[in-house]
Write a protein that holds these residues in place. Structure first.
Motif, PDB file in Angstrom:
ATOM      1  N   TYR A 184       0.951  -0.994  -0.041  1.00 60.06           N
ATOM      2  CA  TYR A 184      -0.001  -0.054   0.006  1.00 60.06           C
ATOM      3  C   TYR A 184       0.831   1.364   0.043  1.00 60.06           C
ATOM      4  O   TYR A 184       1.989   1.088   0.568  1.00 60.06           O
ATOM      5  N   PHE A 185       0.513   2.191  -0.872  1.00 63.76           N
ATOM      6  CA  PHE A 185       1.161   3.659  -0.423  1.00 63.76           C
ATOM      7  C   PHE A 185       0.903   3.913   0.935  1.00 63.76           C
ATOM      8  O   PHE A 185       1.764   4.602   1.423  1.00 63.76           O
ATOM      9  N   ASP A 186      -0.377   4.171   1.351  1.00 67.19           N
ATOM     10  CA  ASP A 186      -0.824   4.274   2.628  1.00 67.19           C
ATOM     11  C   ASP A 186      -1.433   3.240   3.536  1.00 67.19           C
ATOM     12  O   ASP A 186      -2.532   3.009   3.407  1.00 67.19           O
ATOM     13  N   PRO A 187      -0.839   2.338   4.358  1.00 60.70           N
ATOM     14  CA  PRO A 187      -1.343   1.240   4.912  1.00 60.70           C
ATOM     15  C   PRO A 187      -2.562   1.769   5.855  1.00 60.70           C
ATOM     16  O   PRO A 187      -3.295   1.027   6.066  1.00 60.70           O
ATOM     17  N   SER A 188      -2.547   2.981   6.541  1.00 54.62           N
ATOM     18  CA  SER A 188      -3.485   3.405   7.492  1.00 54.62           C
ATOM     19  C   SER A 188      -4.855   3.450   6.562  1.00 54.62           C
ATOM     20  O   SER A 188      -6.173   3.703   7.447  1.00 54.62           O
ATOM     21  N   THR A 189      -4.844   3.534   5.359  1.00 48.42           N
ATOM     22  CA  THR A 189      -6.498   3.387   4.833  1.00 48.42           C
ATOM     23  C   THR A 189      -7.009   2.169   4.671  1.00 48.42           C
ATOM     24  O   THR A 189      -8.263   2.065   4.327  1.00 48.42           O
ATOM     25  N   GLY A 250       0.503   1.545 -10.527  1.00 51.70           N
ATOM     26  CA  GLY A 250       0.487   2.513  -9.117  1.00 51.70           C
ATOM     27  C   GLY A 250       1.810   3.297  -9.431  1.00 51.70           C
ATOM     28  O   GLY A 250       3.005   2.651  -9.187  1.00 51.70           O
ATOM     29  N   PHE A 251       1.697   4.621  -9.163  1.00 54.32           N
ATOM     30  CA  PHE A 251       3.103   5.487  -9.212  1.00 54.32           C
ATOM     31  C   PHE A 251       3.915   5.224  -8.066  1.00 54.32           C
ATOM     32  O   PHE A 251       5.095   5.196  -8.127  1.00 54.32           O
ATOM     33  N   ASN A 252       3.468   4.506  -6.891  1.00 54.35           N
ATOM     34  CA  ASN A 252       4.133   4.327  -5.647  1.00 54.35           C
ATOM     35  C   ASN A 252       4.452   2.720  -5.656  1.00 54.35           C
ATOM     36  O   ASN A 252       4.725   2.348  -4.386  1.00 54.35           O
ATOM     37  N   ASP A 253       4.330   2.076  -6.760  1.00 53.85           N
ATOM     38  CA  ASP A 253       4.402   0.573  -6.343  1.00 53.85           C
ATOM     39  C   ASP A 253       5.955   0.074  -6.224  1.00 53.85           C
ATOM     40  O   ASP A 253       6.772   0.646  -6.803  1.00 53.85           O
ATOM     41  N   ARG A 254       6.149  -0.583  -5.184  1.00 60.94           N
ATOM     42  CA  ARG A 254       7.353  -0.937  -4.989  1.00 60.94           C
ATOM     43  C   ARG A 254       7.916  -2.313  -5.190  1.00 60.94           C
ATOM     44  O   ARG A 254       8.906  -2.733  -5.132  1.00 60.94           O
ATOM     45  N   PHE A 255       7.033  -3.067  -5.992  1.00 60.01           N
ATOM     46  CA  PHE A 255       7.229  -3.992  -6.654  1.00 60.01           C
ATOM     47  C   PHE A 255       7.264  -4.144  -8.185  1.00 60.01           C
ATOM     48  O   PHE A 255       8.417  -4.373  -8.755  1.00 60.01           O
ATOM     49  N   VAL A 256       6.426  -3.478  -8.788  1.00 61.95           N
ATOM     50  CA  VAL A 256       6.394  -3.364 -10.096  1.00 61.95           C
ATOM     51  C   VAL A 256       6.920  -2.042 -10.642  1.00 61.95           C
ATOM     52  O   VAL A 256       6.086  -1.207 -10.004  1.00 61.95           O
ATOM     53  N   MET A 275      -1.789   5.858 -15.073  1.00 68.73           N
ATOM     54  CA  MET A 275      -0.889   5.966 -13.827  1.00 68.73           C
ATOM     55  C   MET A 275      -1.764   6.538 -12.552  1.00 68.73           C
ATOM     56  O   MET A 275      -2.393   7.557 -12.819  1.00 68.73           O
ATOM     57  N   MET A 276      -1.732   5.795 -11.579  1.00 70.39           N
ATOM     58  CA  MET A 276      -2.605   6.207 -10.451  1.00 70.39           C
ATOM     59  C   MET A 276      -1.490   6.806  -9.311  1.00 70.39           C
ATOM     60  O   MET A 276      -0.781   6.004  -8.758  1.00 70.39           O
ATOM     61  N   PRO A 277      -1.575   7.966  -8.989  1.00 71.53           N
ATOM     62  CA  PRO A 277      -0.806   8.765  -7.820  1.00 71.53           C
ATOM     63  C   PRO A 277      -1.146   8.229  -6.544  1.00 71.53           C
ATOM     64  O   PRO A 277      -2.138   7.722  -6.409  1.00 71.53           O
ATOM     65  N   GLU A 278      -0.234   8.181  -5.601  1.00 71.96           N
ATOM     66  CA  GLU A 278      -0.441   7.534  -4.305  1.00 71.96           C
ATOM     67  C   GLU A 278      -1.229   6.512  -4.283  1.00 71.96           C
ATOM     68  O   GLU A 278      -2.292   6.200  -3.239  1.00 71.96           O
ATOM     69  N   THR A 279      -0.775   5.497  -5.129  1.00 68.16           N
ATOM     70  CA  THR A 279      -1.044   4.069  -5.216  1.00 68.16           C
ATOM     71  C   THR A 279       0.011   3.100  -5.027  1.00 68.16           C
ATOM     72  O   THR A 279       1.202   3.419  -5.872  1.00 68.16           O
ATOM     73  N   GLY A 280      -0.161   2.034  -4.348  1.00 65.18           N
ATOM     74  CA  GLY A 280       0.916   1.024  -4.277  1.00 65.18           C
ATOM     75  C   GLY A 280       0.599  -0.151  -5.332  1.00 65.18           C
ATOM     76  O   GLY A 280       0.199   0.006  -6.212  1.00 65.18           O
ATOM     77  N   HIS A 281       1.015  -1.325  -4.869  1.00 62.77           N
ATOM     78  CA  HIS A 281       1.180  -2.682  -5.729  1.00 62.77           C
ATOM     79  C   HIS A 281      -0.425  -3.166  -5.972  1.00 62.77           C
ATOM     80  O   HIS A 281      -0.611  -3.953  -6.660  1.00 62.77           O
ATOM     81  N   LEU A 282      -1.254  -2.861  -5.027  1.00 64.51           N
ATOM     82  CA  LEU A 282      -2.791  -3.420  -5.299  1.00 64.51           C
ATOM     83  C   LEU A 282      -3.617  -2.345  -5.058  1.00 64.51           C
ATOM     84  O   LEU A 282      -4.571  -1.953  -4.332  1.00 64.51           O
ATOM     85  N   PRO A 283      -3.767  -1.660  -6.646  1.00 66.04           N
ATOM     86  CA  PRO A 283      -4.515  -0.547  -6.623  1.00 66.04           C
ATOM     87  C   PRO A 283      -6.204  -0.900  -6.449  1.00 66.04           C
ATOM     88  O   PRO A 283      -7.123  -0.169  -5.762  1.00 66.04           O
ATOM     89  N   MET A 284      -6.547  -2.321  -6.759  1.00 66.18           N
ATOM     90  CA  MET A 284      -7.838  -2.656  -6.566  1.00 66.18           C
ATOM     91  C   MET A 284      -8.423  -2.561  -5.182  1.00 66.18           C
ATOM     92  O   MET A 284      -9.773  -2.572  -4.832  1.00 66.18           O
TER      93      MET A 284
END
Length: 315
Positions: A184-189, A250-256, A275-284
């Motif tokens: 996640y970009f922000d795990p708190s969400t 995801g613009f903030n993906d740490r895997f891809v 491209m999705m800003p403030e998004t990690g590896h699992l956009p859905m």
């Protein structure tokens, strides 16, 4: 933040001698059309994931498409394959059998490793796939990135599996928090209900003796795909995917690495890249509403008009 919906129900089903667990959605109570006329959509999860990764997106789209989400063999509630085959080819065969059994072409969606599986299915069986949606697809990319390199370290003979086993021996709460921190970009969400469900699934994994094998062997297969050459390589197959393709990174993906979006845009013949800003590896999972607003018009644009189109009919 809206309250999340309940997990979709599922059951064990057999396709070509393989047993897998499949969750299926249902249209909302407000749906007034013929449920059987909805286009089919099949959702394929990534490494270490399960069909539950798609719960919220399936819910957002269920008025438009009939969703089916399998647990790939050895993951979630699916048993390990009898032949011990966890490679991408074997996973693609499972998805192909699921699609063929439904009798109609599908909108195929995949995340991470599931994205790679979806590319192989779309390239190998184009008559089965109406459209392709790839969310952070694990397409070969040899640019150095810390987390993928750490994962491949688990494949080092003797030492790697031992280190991996030690990591998995940590409390499930710690393992889950690590997963959220890296995907996640922000795990708190992440909603408390989804965290509770994920924690229960993590604890259940401890009762599955095959869980570590499924992850490590699938990872081994995925790494092998990164160095595969020839007509069956993923990028060569991507160039043969002629159905409409939506690529979401995801613009903030740490895997891809999101920079592979450029190569993807050059490779898939009929594509649209987002491209999705403030998004990690699992956009859905992190942004299901935002993703549904991207995916819904794409699926409707390429709708097949219900059950009169048969999967066995080539386009």
């Amino acid at each position: 933040m809206p309250e999340p919906i309940a997990l979709w129900p599922g059951k064990r089903e057999s396709f070509a001698g393989r047993s897998i667990f499949v969750r299926r959605d249902r249209p909302p109570d407000s749906f007034t059309g013929d449920a059987a006329q909805r286009d089919r959509a099949v959702y394929v999860h990534g490494l270490g994931g399960a069909s539950t990764n798609w719960t919220d997106l399936m819910g957002a789209l269920c008025a438009d498409v009939a969703g089916e989400a399998p647990d790939l063999p050895g993951f979630g509630q699916s048993p390990p394959p009898d032949d011990g085959a966890y490679g991408l080819d074997a996973q693609a065969a499972v998805v192909t059998d699921l699609v063929e059994a439904g009798g109609r072409p599908v909108h195929l969606l995949g995340n991470s490793m599931g994205g790679a599986v979806a590319v192989r299915v779309a390239a190998s069986s184009p008559h089965l796939v109406r459209s392709l949606t790839l969310l952070s697809p694990a397409l070969p990319d040899l640019w150095p990135r810390l987390i993928p390199y750490q994962m491949t370290g688990a494949l080092i003979p003797f030492l790697g599996p031992a280190v991996y086993a030690r990591m998995q021996s940590r409390p499930p709460e710690v393992r889950l928090q690590d997963t959220l921190n890296t995907t996640y970009f922000d795990p708190s969400t992440a909603h408390a209900q989804r965290i509770s469900e994920a924690l229960e699934a993590e604890r259940e994994r401890e009762n599955h003796g095959h869980a570590h094998t499924a992850t490590l062997e699938s990872l081994r297969s995925l790494v092998a795909e990164y160095v595969r050459r020839g007509a069956h390589s993923l990028w060569r197959q991507a160039a043969r995917v002629h159905c409409p393709t939506l690529l979401v990174f995801g613009f903030n993906d740490r895997f891809v690495n999101p920079l592979i979006a450029r190569r993807a845009a050059r490779t898939f013949p009929r594509n649209r890249v987002v491209m999705m800003p403030e998004t990690g590896h699992l956009p859905m999972m992190e942004h299901p509403v935002r993703v549904s607003r991207l995916v819904r018009p794409f699926l409707l644009e390429h709708s097949g008009g219900g059950r009169d189109r048969r999967a066995g009919r080539r386009r």
